[in-house]
Design a protein around this motif. Structure first.
Motif, mmCIF file in Angstrom:
data_model
loop_
_atom_site.group_PDB
_atom_site.id
_atom_site.type_symbol
_atom_site.label_atom_id
_atom_site.label_comp_id
_atom_site.label_asym_id
_atom_site.label_seq_id
_atom_site.Cartn_x
_atom_site.Cartn_y
_atom_site.Cartn_z
ATOM 1 N N PRO A 253 2.586 -11.239 -7.785
ATOM 2 C CA PRO A 253 2.834 -10.372 -8.943
ATOM 3 C C PRO A 253 3.398 -9.003 -8.573
ATOM 4 O O PRO A 253 4.001 -8.333 -9.421
ATOM 5 C CB PRO A 253 1.464 -10.249 -9.588
ATOM 6 N N TYR A 254 3.202 -8.587 -7.323
ATOM 7 C CA TYR A 254 3.660 -7.262 -6.936
ATOM 8 C C TYR A 254 5.139 -7.247 -6.524
ATOM 9 O O TYR A 254 5.778 -6.197 -6.578
ATOM 10 C CB TYR A 254 2.801 -6.705 -5.806
ATOM 11 N N ALA A 255 5.671 -8.392 -6.143
ATOM 12 C CA ALA A 255 7.039 -8.437 -5.636
ATOM 13 C C ALA A 255 8.043 -7.915 -6.662
ATOM 14 O O ALA A 255 8.922 -7.106 -6.335
ATOM 15 C CB ALA A 255 7.397 -9.857 -5.211
ATOM 16 N N LYS A 256 7.930 -8.367 -7.896
ATOM 17 C CA LYS A 256 8.862 -7.943 -8.929
ATOM 18 C C LYS A 256 8.723 -6.458 -9.236
ATOM 19 O O LYS A 256 9.710 -5.755 -9.463
ATOM 20 C CB LYS A 256 8.630 -8.750 -10.211
ATOM 21 N N VAL A 257 7.491 -5.970 -9.258
ATOM 22 C CA VAL A 257 7.258 -4.584 -9.629
ATOM 23 C C VAL A 257 7.745 -3.629 -8.550
ATOM 24 O O VAL A 257 8.296 -2.569 -8.828
ATOM 25 C CB VAL A 257 5.757 -4.344 -9.919
ATOM 26 N N PHE A 258 7.554 -4.031 -7.281
ATOM 27 C CA PHE A 258 7.987 -3.197 -6.158
ATOM 28 C C PHE A 258 9.444 -3.443 -5.788
ATOM 29 O O PHE A 258 9.973 -2.789 -4.893
ATOM 30 C CB PHE A 258 7.096 -3.444 -4.947
ATOM 31 N N LEU B 254 -1.097 -0.845 -10.327
ATOM 32 C CA LEU B 254 -2.116 0.192 -10.208
ATOM 33 C C LEU B 254 -3.078 -0.109 -9.071
ATOM 34 O O LEU B 254 -3.434 -1.267 -8.817
ATOM 35 C CB LEU B 254 -2.911 0.301 -11.516
ATOM 36 N N GLY B 255 -3.499 0.938 -8.408
ATOM 37 C CA GLY B 255 -4.516 0.824 -7.371
ATOM 38 C C GLY B 255 -5.588 1.875 -7.578
ATOM 39 O O GLY B 255 -5.434 2.791 -8.406
ATOM 40 N N ALA C 173 0.836 -1.204 0.000
ATOM 41 C CA ALA C 173 0.000 0.000 0.000
ATOM 42 C C ALA C 173 0.870 1.252 0.000
ATOM 43 O O ALA C 173 1.905 1.311 0.656
ATOM 44 C CB ALA C 173 -0.928 0.003 1.207
ATOM 45 N N VAL C 174 0.447 2.245 -0.760
ATOM 46 C CA VAL C 174 1.122 3.541 -0.815
ATOM 47 C C VAL C 174 0.105 4.608 -0.439
ATOM 48 O O VAL C 174 -0.912 4.772 -1.118
ATOM 49 C CB VAL C 174 1.694 3.820 -2.223
ATOM 50 N N ASN C 175 0.356 5.279 0.687
ATOM 51 C CA ASN C 175 -0.578 6.292 1.197
ATOM 52 C C ASN C 175 -1.989 5.729 1.342
ATOM 53 O O ASN C 175 -2.980 6.402 1.031
ATOM 54 C CB ASN C 175 -0.591 7.518 0.277
ATOM 55 N N VAL D 235 -4.142 5.169 -9.202
ATOM 56 C CA VAL D 235 -2.849 5.563 -8.639
ATOM 57 C C VAL D 235 -1.783 4.597 -9.141
ATOM 58 O O VAL D 235 -1.945 3.377 -9.030
ATOM 59 C CB VAL D 235 -2.871 5.552 -7.098
ATOM 60 N N GLU D 236 -0.708 5.140 -9.720
ATOM 61 C CA GLU D 236 0.429 4.313 -10.118
ATOM 62 C C GLU D 236 1.324 4.128 -8.893
ATOM 63 O O GLU D 236 1.898 5.077 -8.382
ATOM 64 C CB GLU D 236 1.200 4.982 -11.258
ATOM 65 N N LEU D 237 1.420 2.897 -8.423
ATOM 66 C CA LEU D 237 2.115 2.604 -7.169
ATOM 67 C C LEU D 237 3.581 2.223 -7.366
ATOM 68 O O LEU D 237 4.417 2.502 -6.507
ATOM 69 C CB LEU D 237 1.385 1.476 -6.438
ATOM 70 N N ALA D 238 3.894 1.553 -8.464
ATOM 71 C CA ALA D 238 5.278 1.139 -8.737
ATOM 72 C C ALA D 238 5.389 0.727 -10.194
ATOM 73 O O ALA D 238 4.396 0.324 -10.810
ATOM 74 C CB ALA D 238 5.692 -0.017 -7.830
#
Length: 323
Positions: free
Chosen positions: A316-321, A243-244, A218-220, A296-299
């Protein structure tokens, strides 16, 4: 089909509409269902002949269902606030008339009373699509909701992300989208409909992730909904963005509290479905430019084309973050 035609004629009289009216919606599962053991697809022609509704006029929509399901249809008129539901049952068509005025239907007692009729568990499907249709969403939104078999906030999230990437993360020559939606929820179906990225063709992945793991990204306060990958196999490149949806701001703008979606008792509580129906209807009222403003573009990350295979293999988020 003679019985179906007679039931349609009765339903038209109940909603107070005439053939060709632009203020009547016909929903049916005829493209998938069975009528007396055979395909019910011929009912689509009967529906047009009796009501004048057509796919081109957006007044006839085919709702996805199991091929084992009996044929059903509904007619809805926002002019009379009437919804009529009919289903083949025990060799005949049973019909139920419902007061579909949102101020009436979207209350716990009236929702429960309507759901106790022959419409049963299909009330959410029929009511959510019908009431959203009345506020004139675009046709792609109606297609996604019909495929998903109901109109919920998650379908809206997918539609919003789909519109966002068309404008802010567009495809170039030879590019294609790959989606990883985690946790696997309704947004995946909307993206699949919008971009023909089916699971069978390897373009749409619904993936599992725990709420605890999701919260780490989570971002903000905005949690990711999906990773969108733009892949070009010929050029051997992949760009990926997580994206969130800023749901807090979105729900504030439609004058709802997101907590309304999680009432005590969950799906046993009519408020569970009422809140989703109301939220989807209100989201459909928002202009497209406003809707995509909630994304929101998170990473982001980039790499060779096989990056898409690595992203969809695990979290799926591990690689992007970069975690």
């Amino acid at each position: 089909m003679d019985q179906a035609k007679a039931a349609l004629e009765q339903a038209m009289a109940e909603v107070g509409e005439k053939k060709g009216s632009q203020t009547v919606l016909v929903l049916t599962n005829a493209a998938y269902a069975r009528l007396d053991g055979d395909s019910a697809v011929g009912f689509l022609d009967v529906a047009t002949a009796v009501t004048g509704a057509t796919f081109g006029a957006r007044s006839l929509l085919g709702v996805h269902s199991s091929m084992l399901s009996p044929l059903w249809f509904s007619l809805y008129s926002p002019a009379s606030n009437t919804l009529v539901y009919a289903v083949q049952k025990d060799g005949a068509f049973a019909i139920q008339k419902i007061d579909a005025n949102p101020e009436h239907l979207l209350t716990p007692d009236n929702w429960k009373a309507a759901g106790s009729g022959i419409i049963g568990g299909s009330l959410f499907s029929v009511a959510s699509i019908s009431l959203a249709w009345a506020v004139a969403p675009d046709y792609m939104s109606l297609q996604a909701a019909s495929f998903h078999d109901h109109f919920c906030p998650g379908v809206n999230y997918g539609l919003i992300i789909g519109d966002y990437i068309e404008k802010r993360f567009p495809l170039g020559p030879g590019d294609s989208y790959v989606f990883a939606v985690a946790p696997s929820r309704c947004a995946a179906d909307a993206l699949q409909v919008m971009y023909n990225t089916t699971t069978g063709k390897g373009g749409d992945y619904g993936m599992g992730i725990s709420e605890a793991d999701l919260a780490k990204y989570a971002v903000n306060g905005v949690k990711p909904t999906a990773v969108v990958m733009r892949v070009n196999r010929k050029n051997d490149v992949c760009d990926a963005v997580a994206l969130g949806i800023d749901s807090a701001r979105l729900y504030a703008d439609i004058k709802m509290d997101e907590a309304e979606l999680s009432p005590a008792g969950g799906g046993q509580n009519p408020l569970f479905y009422i809140a989703r129906t109301r939220a989807s209807r209100e989201m459909c009222r928002l202009p497209k430019e406003q809707r995509i403003g909630y994304v929101v573009e998170l990473a982001k990350t980039s790499g060779k084309a096989d990056l898409a295979d690595k992203i969809t293999a695990n979290d799926p988020y591990a690689k992007v973050f970069g975690k």
